[in-house]
Design a protein around this motif. Structure first.
Motif, short mmCIF file in Angstrom:
data_model
loop_
_atom_site.label_atom_id
_atom_site.label_comp_id
_atom_site.label_asym_id
_atom_site.label_seq_id
_atom_site.Cartn_x
_atom_site.Cartn_y
_atom_site.Cartn_z
N GLU A 25 25.06 1.81 -1.79
CA GLU A 25 26.29 1.10 -1.51
C GLU A 25 27.42 2.08 -1.23
OE1 GLU A 25 26.93 -2.06 -1.07
OE2 GLU A 25 29.12 -1.87 -0.97
N ALA A 26 27.49 3.15 -2.00
CA ALA A 26 28.52 4.16 -1.75
C ALA A 26 28.36 4.73 -0.35
CB ALA A 26 28.45 5.25 -2.81
N GLY A 27 27.12 5.03 0.03
CA GLY A 27 26.89 5.56 1.36
C GLY A 27 27.24 4.55 2.45
N ALA A 28 27.03 3.28 2.16
CA ALA A 28 27.28 2.24 3.16
C ALA A 28 28.76 1.94 3.31
CB ALA A 28 26.52 0.97 2.79
N ASN A 29 29.51 1.88 2.21
CA ASN A 29 30.91 1.50 2.34
C ASN A 29 31.86 2.69 2.25
OD1 ASN A 29 31.98 1.97 -0.40
ND2 ASN A 29 30.79 0.21 -1.05
N ARG A 30 31.34 3.85 1.93
CA ARG A 30 32.08 5.13 1.94
C ARG A 30 33.13 5.23 0.84
NH1 ARG A 30 34.72 7.05 6.18
NH2 ARG A 30 34.04 9.16 5.70
N LEU A 64 35.69 -3.92 7.60
CA LEU A 64 36.91 -3.37 8.19
C LEU A 64 37.33 -2.08 7.49
CD1 LEU A 64 39.35 -6.34 8.98
CD2 LEU A 64 37.85 -5.08 10.52
N SER A 65 37.35 -2.11 6.15
CA SER A 65 37.84 -0.93 5.43
C SER A 65 36.91 0.26 5.64
CB SER A 65 37.98 -1.24 3.94
OG SER A 65 36.75 -1.64 3.40
N THR A 66 35.61 0.00 5.79
CA THR A 66 34.66 1.09 5.99
C THR A 66 34.91 1.79 7.32
OG1 THR A 66 33.00 -0.07 4.69
CG2 THR A 66 32.21 1.67 6.15
N PHE A 67 35.07 1.01 8.39
CA PHE A 67 35.29 1.62 9.70
C PHE A 67 36.72 2.12 9.88
CE2 PHE A 67 31.28 1.41 11.52
CZ PHE A 67 30.68 0.18 11.27
#
Lengths: 186, 153
Positions: B37-42, A82-85
């Motif tokens: 992981e940084a790229g995946a979760n931003r 959720l937080s990513t999107f």
């Protein structure tokens, strides 16, 4: 996460945390920050990359036919995405250069906007209350507010636990989840 | 949990095709994984992918962020309960940093099961992640199992 003020001499310097007094921090409790829209819609590539780093094999997130067998329209995102999107862009057209004043930007989570003493923050508690799985094509809007401050001295020093609550709505303004993150600012 | 409660719980879980203990998963925290992981979760906060930066700020080295911990727990729950389960709640406390260069192990065990009128069941699970026998995260999740749902495929 650890969020700290940088200085020009460090190899990497990040966005400064907003300074202030604890009284100013307490005055922020209950205040809601403006809602933000996620930078990207839910899409298969982001989901696949999320699974890849965790070595997570689950066809709900990669196989549309399998997802439909379980009642979904298309592949679904993990609940913990959720937080990513919901995250807005670090830079968008029209913004000033990203690294004019620092060499790294903190994730735009609003934490750095709460005025408080102390130049560091470290995450302590995380929680998610989840209503429905996101499907490919969904878009998120998030709204964040500071819900709690607890002053305390820990082994890290004098500081306060700050709890931020974020609610996530989809493109139909339906609530899909809510989360809380507590950090110790010191 | 006393023996009688444990036996009752195991009996109810057996009816759902589920064991009392969750599987044990492990992941090596290499620098490449932290970068991925940084790229995946931003979350590009440098402490989570830049060892030098993390050390400058008083840490031992770079470490995984809460999104990694949460995602790893969700993978664990999914592998335990299968594709027909639904995550309702997940919460954890970060006890220590999951450090670059270590192997993170995740597991858990069932704490409680509640049956609902619609024949579904809510299962509360105590979860943990650790590295070198040191707890990095502890928490609890609630998953919902629906009527007719099997355990992990």
């Amino acid at each position: 996460m650890a969020l700290t003020n940088g200085d020009d001499s460090s190899r990497a310097s990040v966005t400064r945390l907003r300074p202030g007094s604890w009284e100013e921090t307490e005055a922020y409790v209950g205040r809601t920050f403006p809602s933000v829209d996620g930078a990207d819609p839910v899409e298969r590539g982001s989901i696949r990359r999320r699974l890849e780093v965790l070595e997570w094999d689950c066809p709900l997130h990669t196989d549309p036919d399998f997802a439909r067998l379980h009642g979904y329209r298309d592949v679904i995102a993990p609940a913990t995405m959720l937080s990513t999107f919901a995250m807005p862009p670090y830079w968008k057209p029209g913004d000033p250069p990203m690294y004019a004043k620092q060499t790294a930007k903190l994730p735009p989570l609003r934490l750095e906007e709460v005025p408080a003493p102390g130049e560091r923050m470290i995450g302590t508690d995380w929680s998610l209350h989840f209503y429905r799985y996101l499907e490919v094509g969904d878009r998120l809007r998030s709204t964040t507010r500071l819900v709690r401050i607890e002053r305390k001295r820990t082994r890290l020093g004098e500081g306060a636990f700050l709890t931020m609550e974020t609610t996530y709505e989809d493109q139909n303004a339906d609530l899909v989840g809510s989360s809380r993150l507590t950090v110790f600012r010191f | 949990m006393n023996t009688a409660d444990r036996q009752r719980l195991e009996s109810e879980l057996a009816a759902l095709g589920l064991p009392f203990r969750l599987p044990v998963l492990s992941l090596k925290l290499t620098l490449q994984r932290l970068v991925m992981e940084a790229g995946a979760n931003r979350d590009f906060a440098p402490s989570h992918h830049d060892p030098d930066y993390a050390r400058q700020r008083g840490g031992a080295t770079a470490y995984a962020n809460p999104d990694f911990v949460a995602g790893f727990f969700e993978r664990l729950l999914r592998e335990y309960a299968g594709p027909a389960s639904t995550l309702m709640d997940l919460g954890f406390r970060l006890k220590s940093h999951a450090l670059l260069g270590t192997t993170i192990v995740a597991s858990g065990e069932v704490a409680e099961i509640v049956r609902h009128d619609d024949r579904s069941a809510s299962i509360a699970v105590d979860l943990w992640q650790e590295s070198a026998q040191t707890r990095t995260a502890e928490g609890r999740a609630t998953i919902r199992m629906w009527p007719g749902a099997a355990g992990p495929e």
